[in-house]
Design an enzyme around this catalytic site. Structure first.
Site, PDB file in Angstrom:
ATOM      1  CG  ASP A 106      -2.048   0.958   1.179  1.00 39.38           C
ATOM      2  OD1 ASP A 106      -1.855   2.044   1.757  1.00 39.38           O
ATOM      3  OD2 ASP A 106      -3.118   0.693   0.581  1.00 39.38           O
ATOM      4  CG  HIS A 271      -5.627  -3.583   0.699  1.00 41.75           C
ATOM      5  ND1 HIS A 271      -4.881  -3.278  -0.424  1.00 41.75           N
ATOM      6  CD2 HIS A 271      -5.250  -2.691   1.658  1.00 41.75           C
ATOM      7  CE1 HIS A 271      -4.094  -2.249  -0.165  1.00 41.75           C
ATOM      8  NE2 HIS A 271      -4.291  -1.879   1.094  1.00 41.75           N
TER       9      HIS A 271
END
Length: 291
Positions: A106, A271
């Site tokens: 991320d 994620h």
């Protein structure tokens, strides 16, 4: 909440008196692991322990996050990925390593990308989890599909509004992403979730500044590299959810334009893949290091 099992927490000064909180464990060739949003270095608690069996594993909290310093945003460069990449190189050097493998998730993956572009003789291998490079990220966010990235646009605004809005209900804001982006909620147990929310609650201005930089100076740095024809020169592995298909773009092609030596794969995990599928991510990293 305690840190990663078996790891030692250190304070490492990087530049202008800014100190980062860094968890270090293991022995052997170095690997630096950079966390994402809305997390801290604790997200690597499973992967780091596995890798520390035969590597020195270095897990910083990015500047502005976790227990690292949160300098006041004095300009675009305070939280640019170039600055945060230089922090990463400085941490490794302070710990005695001139060259190292680098893995980012991320926000940390954006920092890792910039570190690999700016310091190609320092980064031996690069792994990126669930992002596109900044320039490509903005390019693919079009039409109603861009609604999934509403937070990117909110935090891109000039200083003031986003900070006020988020601080007014920070647990709801950051908790929304912890809930939305996870496929296996058990991967982020209550005590870890609490640690993440507490860390974010104390870091609203710096987190917003990090995102704001990604809508400004970070894009310009990518554009300059693209214009100059610069590429990532080290072996690169990318693991993403298959949101390229969902949003109508070829994620592997986007990455290949930057990384000629690329292995690209998708995951069935959510994620937060280092927490949801740590064995899978550990294997990806170990395979990368063999190249």
């Amino acid at each position: 909440m305690s840190g990663i099992a078996g790891f030692e927490d250190q304070r490492v000064v990087v530049a202008d008196g800014v100190a980062l909180n860094v968890a270090v464990g293991g022995t052997g060739e170095p690997i630096v692991l950079l966390h994402g949003f809305p997390q801290t270095h604790l997200m690597w608690r499973h992967v780091a322990v596995e890798l520390a069996q035969d590597h020195t594993v270095i897990c910083p909290d990015l500047r502005g996050y976790g227990d690292s310093d949160k300098p006041v945003e004095a300009g675009e460069d305070t939280y640019s990925k170039r600055t945060m990449a230089a922090d990463t190189v400085a941490v490794a050097k302070a710990l005695g390593f001139e060259r190292f493998a680098l893995v980012g998730h991320d926000r940390g993956a954006l920092v890792a990308f910039r570190a690999a572009m700016d310091h190609p003789d320092t980064i031996t291998h690069l792994a990126s989890l669930d992002v596109l490079p900044t320039l490509d990220m903005w390019s693919v966010m079009q039409g109603t599909s861009a609604a999934v990235g509403f937070h990117l646009y909110l935090m891109a605004q000039p200083p003031g509004l986003a900070e006020t809005m988020i601080a007014a209900s920070s647990d709801a804001f950051f908790g929304y992403f912890l809930d939305l982006w996870v496929k296996d909620p058990a991967a982020i147990p209550a005590e870890v979730r609490t640690a993440y929310l507490e860390a974010c609650r104390a870091a609203v201005p710096s987190i917003v500044a990090d995102y704001r930089a990604s809508a400004g100076i970070d894009v310009r740095h990518d554009e300059a590299d693209l214009k100059a024809g610069r590429k990532l020169t080290m072996p690169v592995s990318v693991v993403q959810q298959d949101w390229g298909s969902a949003l109508g773009f070829d994620a592997a092609a986007r990455w290949r334009a930057w990384a000629p030596d690329l292995v690209h794969g998708t995951t069935a995990s959510g994620h937060f893949m280092a927490e949801e599928s740590p064995q899978e991510i550990t294997e990806v990293i170990r395979n990368l290091l063999k190249r």
